[in-house]
Design an enzyme around this catalytic site. Structure first.
Site, PDB file in Angstrom:
ATOM      1  N   SER A 103     -27.362 -11.184 141.906  1.00  0.00           N
ATOM      2  CA  SER A 103     -28.293 -10.925 140.798  1.00  0.00           C
ATOM      3  C   SER A 103     -28.828  -9.500 140.744  1.00  0.00           C
ATOM      4  O   SER A 103     -29.411  -9.112 139.729  1.00  0.00           O
ATOM      5  CB  SER A 103     -29.475 -11.887 140.882  1.00  0.00           C
ATOM      6  OG  SER A 103     -29.103 -13.131 140.382  1.00  0.00           O
TER       7      SER A 103
ATOM      8  N   LYS B 154     -27.885  -7.600 137.787  1.00  0.00           N
ATOM      9  CA  LYS B 154     -28.450  -7.867 136.461  1.00  0.00           C
ATOM     10  C   LYS B 154     -29.218  -6.668 135.904  1.00  0.00           C
ATOM     11  O   LYS B 154     -29.142  -6.360 134.718  1.00  0.00           O
ATOM     12  CB  LYS B 154     -29.366  -9.100 136.523  1.00  0.00           C
ATOM     13  CG  LYS B 154     -28.568 -10.390 136.740  1.00  0.00           C
ATOM     14  CD  LYS B 154     -29.458 -11.583 137.058  1.00  0.00           C
ATOM     15  CE  LYS B 154     -28.587 -12.833 137.258  1.00  0.00           C
ATOM     16  NZ  LYS B 154     -29.334 -13.944 137.834  1.00  0.00           N
TER      17      LYS B 154
ATOM     18  N   TYR C 250     -19.090 -12.265 134.287  1.00  0.00           N
ATOM     19  CA  TYR C 250     -20.355 -12.426 135.009  1.00  0.00           C
ATOM     20  C   TYR C 250     -20.117 -12.769 136.491  1.00  0.00           C
ATOM     21  O   TYR C 250     -20.708 -12.163 137.390  1.00  0.00           O
ATOM     22  CB  TYR C 250     -21.213 -13.496 134.324  1.00  0.00           C
ATOM     23  CG  TYR C 250     -22.440 -13.873 135.129  1.00  0.00           C
ATOM     24  CD1 TYR C 250     -23.539 -13.018 135.195  1.00  0.00           C
ATOM     25  CD2 TYR C 250     -22.489 -15.068 135.846  1.00  0.00           C
ATOM     26  CE1 TYR C 250     -24.653 -13.342 135.958  1.00  0.00           C
ATOM     27  CE2 TYR C 250     -23.599 -15.404 136.603  1.00  0.00           C
ATOM     28  CZ  TYR C 250     -24.678 -14.543 136.663  1.00  0.00           C
ATOM     29  OH  TYR C 250     -25.770 -14.857 137.416  1.00  0.00           O
TER      30      TYR C 250
ATOM     31  N   TYR D 121     -37.718 -13.277 140.139  1.00  0.00           N
ATOM     32  CA  TYR D 121     -37.717 -14.676 139.674  1.00  0.00           C
ATOM     33  C   TYR D 121     -39.129 -15.208 139.536  1.00  0.00           C
ATOM     34  O   TYR D 121     -40.021 -14.515 139.065  1.00  0.00           O
ATOM     35  CB  TYR D 121     -36.899 -15.568 140.622  1.00  0.00           C
ATOM     36  CG  TYR D 121     -35.611 -14.966 141.081  1.00  0.00           C
ATOM     37  CD1 TYR D 121     -34.632 -14.604 140.162  1.00  0.00           C
ATOM     38  CD2 TYR D 121     -35.365 -14.758 142.421  1.00  0.00           C
ATOM     39  CE1 TYR D 121     -33.442 -14.052 140.576  1.00  0.00           C
ATOM     40  CE2 TYR D 121     -34.165 -14.219 142.847  1.00  0.00           C
ATOM     41  CZ  TYR D 121     -33.214 -13.862 141.919  1.00  0.00           C
ATOM     42  OH  TYR D 121     -32.066 -13.321 142.325  1.00  0.00           O
TER      43      TYR D 121
ATOM     44  N   VAL E  41     -28.910 -13.434 145.545  1.00  0.00           N
ATOM     45  CA  VAL E  41     -28.723 -14.464 146.572  1.00  0.00           C
ATOM     46  C   VAL E  41     -27.739 -14.043 147.671  1.00  0.00           C
ATOM     47  O   VAL E  41     -27.593 -14.741 148.670  1.00  0.00           O
ATOM     48  CB  VAL E  41     -28.275 -15.825 145.988  1.00  0.00           C
ATOM     49  CG1 VAL E  41     -29.384 -16.439 145.153  1.00  0.00           C
ATOM     50  CG2 VAL E  41     -26.985 -15.697 145.200  1.00  0.00           C
TER      51      VAL E  41
HETATM   52  N1  GLN Z   1     -24.056 -15.314 140.963  1.00  0.00           N
HETATM   53  C1  GLN Z   1     -25.306 -15.940 141.231  1.00  0.00           C
HETATM   54  C2  GLN Z   1     -25.596 -17.025 140.200  1.00  0.00           C
HETATM   55  O1  GLN Z   1     -25.319 -16.812 139.034  1.00  0.00           O
HETATM   56  C3  GLN Z   1     -26.403 -14.945 141.228  1.00  0.00           C
HETATM   57  C4  GLN Z   1     -27.740 -15.575 141.420  1.00  0.00           C
HETATM   58  C5  GLN Z   1     -28.705 -14.733 142.147  1.00  0.00           C
HETATM   59  O2  GLN Z   1     -28.364 -13.799 142.856  1.00  0.00           O
HETATM   60  N2  GLN Z   1     -29.963 -15.085 142.076  1.00  0.00           N
HETATM   61  O3  GLN Z   1     -26.083 -18.070 140.525  1.00  0.00           O
END
Ligand code: GLN
Length: 624
Positions: free
Chosen positions: A85, A88, A209, A261, A279
């Protein structure tokens, strides 16, 4: 142990101590964070992407990159892991630059969702809450896919690489693992497709993605990526302009409100640094105009944030008071010197009557030297300082030599102020810019054509020009083509007509064209020149001007002390001068000791005056 090896052990341990002692304090602090938080084994590896469970839970890397491109690294700062993430924030930046904010904002909101990153809930008007949660990030990849088609992933990979300053690879295993299991994200993508947020090729968008999330980075990469955000979009290590400055502000805003988050509110309250976590165990944090931080430790808390990474961010922020809202400044330090020309003059020597006008009108010229980055508040302070002496000096010199940048808001205030001053007859003279200076460009964007503004690269040239204006306005303009008589020379004052006539017999009249070099540094010094017409400049070989001289003044007089020329002298205009050979002067002096005594005294007086002026300048600048 014998005496020699005992001694070398002591030296060794001293050297070690010294080595530690000279480590920069930030490196030592990060090291102590690493030592302390390594012991925390709480949290768990992300396991909903099966491949992520293969991570080594003990890995722990910390890196900080500064906006001047220095990188601190501790622990496993070069161990690769998937960006997840954290991508993003940077893909959002790319979407903004590629499609423009209007199109991006039409598809994705900027409100914190208050929910977990993988929530499927949308806003009441069926948009993802923000680009930092999965729904928003998938929409973002979809937008890039709209523009780039099958090249979307490659475009994203290259952009992430430009942020990091190196080419990045994908972890195929993690990518395939998430593609095989990512049904929740698949559901989100199809829901977005239902609401026309993701327009076509849903599987290809999802693939983009998943792949973007599986790009491999290190803590060091993340630090440099964050520092690029902190540095207004310019990678401080490579110098690459990765994204536009206004895009940076948009990205940092959503990182601030939604980057962590459903822990975002707590995060901004406690840490106060825009950040994004993933994550894979990575966190980036970017403190604008200061530093970028990257951490890697794969065990996550219940929100999906790296446990040790959070601790590093909290400790760093607390220890050094880095909360972005915790700021202090003293605008008064932005003016380093504020003076008129009673104590500082240009390096152009003046005729006595010119000097007299300048002494009488010394407060017609005001010089303000500024220092540091000038923002809205600093320029506001400067505009009030300008107004505090009434009447205004008609010639206002503003020296920007020590100003690395002026904010757009500051430049606007400044431009408006110059327009007002121009209307009441003040001429502003801006100095201290290199050619193509960004500061100058930002100022001119707000200076109206009607303002009275002049510009010189060097402060000294500006002062000289302003002095010329004062002399001219008060009727003292010197005609540099007028021929002067030797008796007007300061060095020859108190000599009788007879003595001057004798001196003239030894001398030779010399003529030079404009641009000619009359003497050069390092040449043997065995004569003095008395200028009769025209102007010359005394310069160091580097081009720095020491003085400009005109009729009635001499140069090369240092030959009486030093047998080698110490500077170059150039004719600025056609020049006529009398060259008096020094050996003749010495011989003549031996015949008539009073003459050589007069000349030596005059020289001493001249040198003393120069020293007084130089001291005044030093004193003035050191008193600020
Ligand atoms: N690729 C992971 C997902 O879409 C990324 C989530 C994350 O890092 N919080 O669930």
């Amino acid at each position: 142990m014998d005496a020699i090896s005992a001694r070398s052990t002591i030296i060794d341990s001293r050297a070690r101590q010294r080595g530690y002692g000279t480590q920069p304090p930030l490196q030592r602090f990060l090291q102590s964070c690493h030592d302390e938080f390594s012991a925390d084994n709480s949290g768990a590896l992300a396991d909903y992407i099966p491949e992520l469970t293969r991570a080594n839970p003990s890995h722990f890397g910390i890196s900080v990159a500064t906006i001047d491109g220095h990188v601190y690294e501790i622990g496993d700062s070069n161990v690769p892991f998937t960006i997840q993430s954290v991508s993003k924030a940077f893909v959002f930046a790319l979407a903004l630059d590629l499609l423009g904010p209007e199109r991006v904002e039409a598809a994705i909101g900027v409100e914190p969702s208050g929910e977990a990153f993988n929530s499927i809930r949308l806003t009441p008007d069926n948009k993802p809450f923000n680009p930092m949660v999965n729904a928003g990030a998938i929409a973002c990849s979809g937008l890039i896919y709209q523009v780039e088609g099958a090249n979307a992933y490659e475009r994203i990979r290259q952009t992430l690489g430009r942020f990091a300053g190196r080419d990045l690879d994908v972890d195929e295993q993690v990518y395939l693992s998430e593609r095989a299991t990512g049904n929740r994200n698949r559901a989100i993508a199809w829901l977005l497709h239902n609401y026309a947020v993701v327009q076509s090729d849903v599987d290809a968008v999802l693939d983009t993605y998943f792949k973007q999330c599986a790009v491999l980075v290190t803590a060091r990469d993340l630090a440099i990526m964050a520092a690029t955000l902190a540095n207004r979009g310019v990678n401080p290590v490579t110098g690459d302009h990765v994204i536009a400055p206004h895009t940076v502000a948009s990205v940092l805003s959503v990182m601030t409100s939604s980057g962590m988050y459903d822990y975002a509110g707590e995060w901004i309250y406690r840490v106060g640094i825009p950040a994004k976590s993933g994550v894979g165990g990575g966190i980036v944090a970017a403190l604008p105009s200061q530093i970028g931080l990257g951490t890697f430790s794969p065990c996550l808390d219940s929100h999906g944030n790296s446990v040790r990474g959070l601790k590093v961010c909290e400790a760093l922020s607390a220890r050094f008071n880095l909360h972005m809202l915790n700021r202090s400044a003293d605008v008064r330090t932005c003016i380093i010197a504020d003076y008129d020309i009673s104590s500082v003059s240009s390096r152009r020597s003046r005729q006595p009557h010119e000097q007299q006008i300048l002494e009488e009108r010394h407060d017609d010229i005001r010089v303000i030297e500024m220092v540091g980055a000038l923002n809205f508040a600093a320029i506001d302070y400067i505009t009030r300082r300008l107004a505090d002496t009434q009447p205004n000096a008609p010639l206002l010199i503003l020296d920007f030599r020590r100003v690395p940048n002026v904010s757009a808001a500051g430049a606007r205030l400044f431009g408006e102020n110059l327009t007002i001053l121009g209307n009441i007859g003040v001429t502003a003279i801006l100095t201290g810019f290199d050619s193509g200076s960004e500061v100058l460009k930002s100022l001119y964007a707000f200076i109206e054509k009607t303002s009275r503004v002049r510009q010189f690269q060097l402060l000294d040239d500006a002062i000289e020009w302003a002095e010329d204006q004062v002399i001219y306005r008060h009727g003292g303009f010197t005609n540099t083509v007028e021929t002067t008589h030797l008796s007007e020379q300061a060095l020859l004052s108190n000599l009788t007509e007879d003595e001057i006539a004798t001196l003239t017999r030894f001398s030779t009249t010399r003529y030079y064209q404009a641009g000619a070099k009359i003497i050069g540094a390092g040449e043997p010094a065995n004569s003095i020149f008395f200028i009769q017409r025209g102007m010359v400049s005394v310069k160091l070989p580097s081009g720095v001007r020491l003085a400009s001289l005109g009729p009635g003044m001499e140069f090369g007089e240092m030959a009486m002390i030093n047998r080698e020329r110490t500077a170059d002298v150039w004719a600025d205009t056609p020049v006529q001068c009398l060259e008096v050979p020094l050996d003749e002067l010495v011989d003549y002096g031996m015949l008539f000791p009073t003459i050589s005594l007069h000349i030596a005294r005059n020289l001493a007086a001249l040198l003393a005056r120069r020293l007084v002026l130089a001291n005044a300048k030093v004193d003035l600048l050191s008193s600020y």
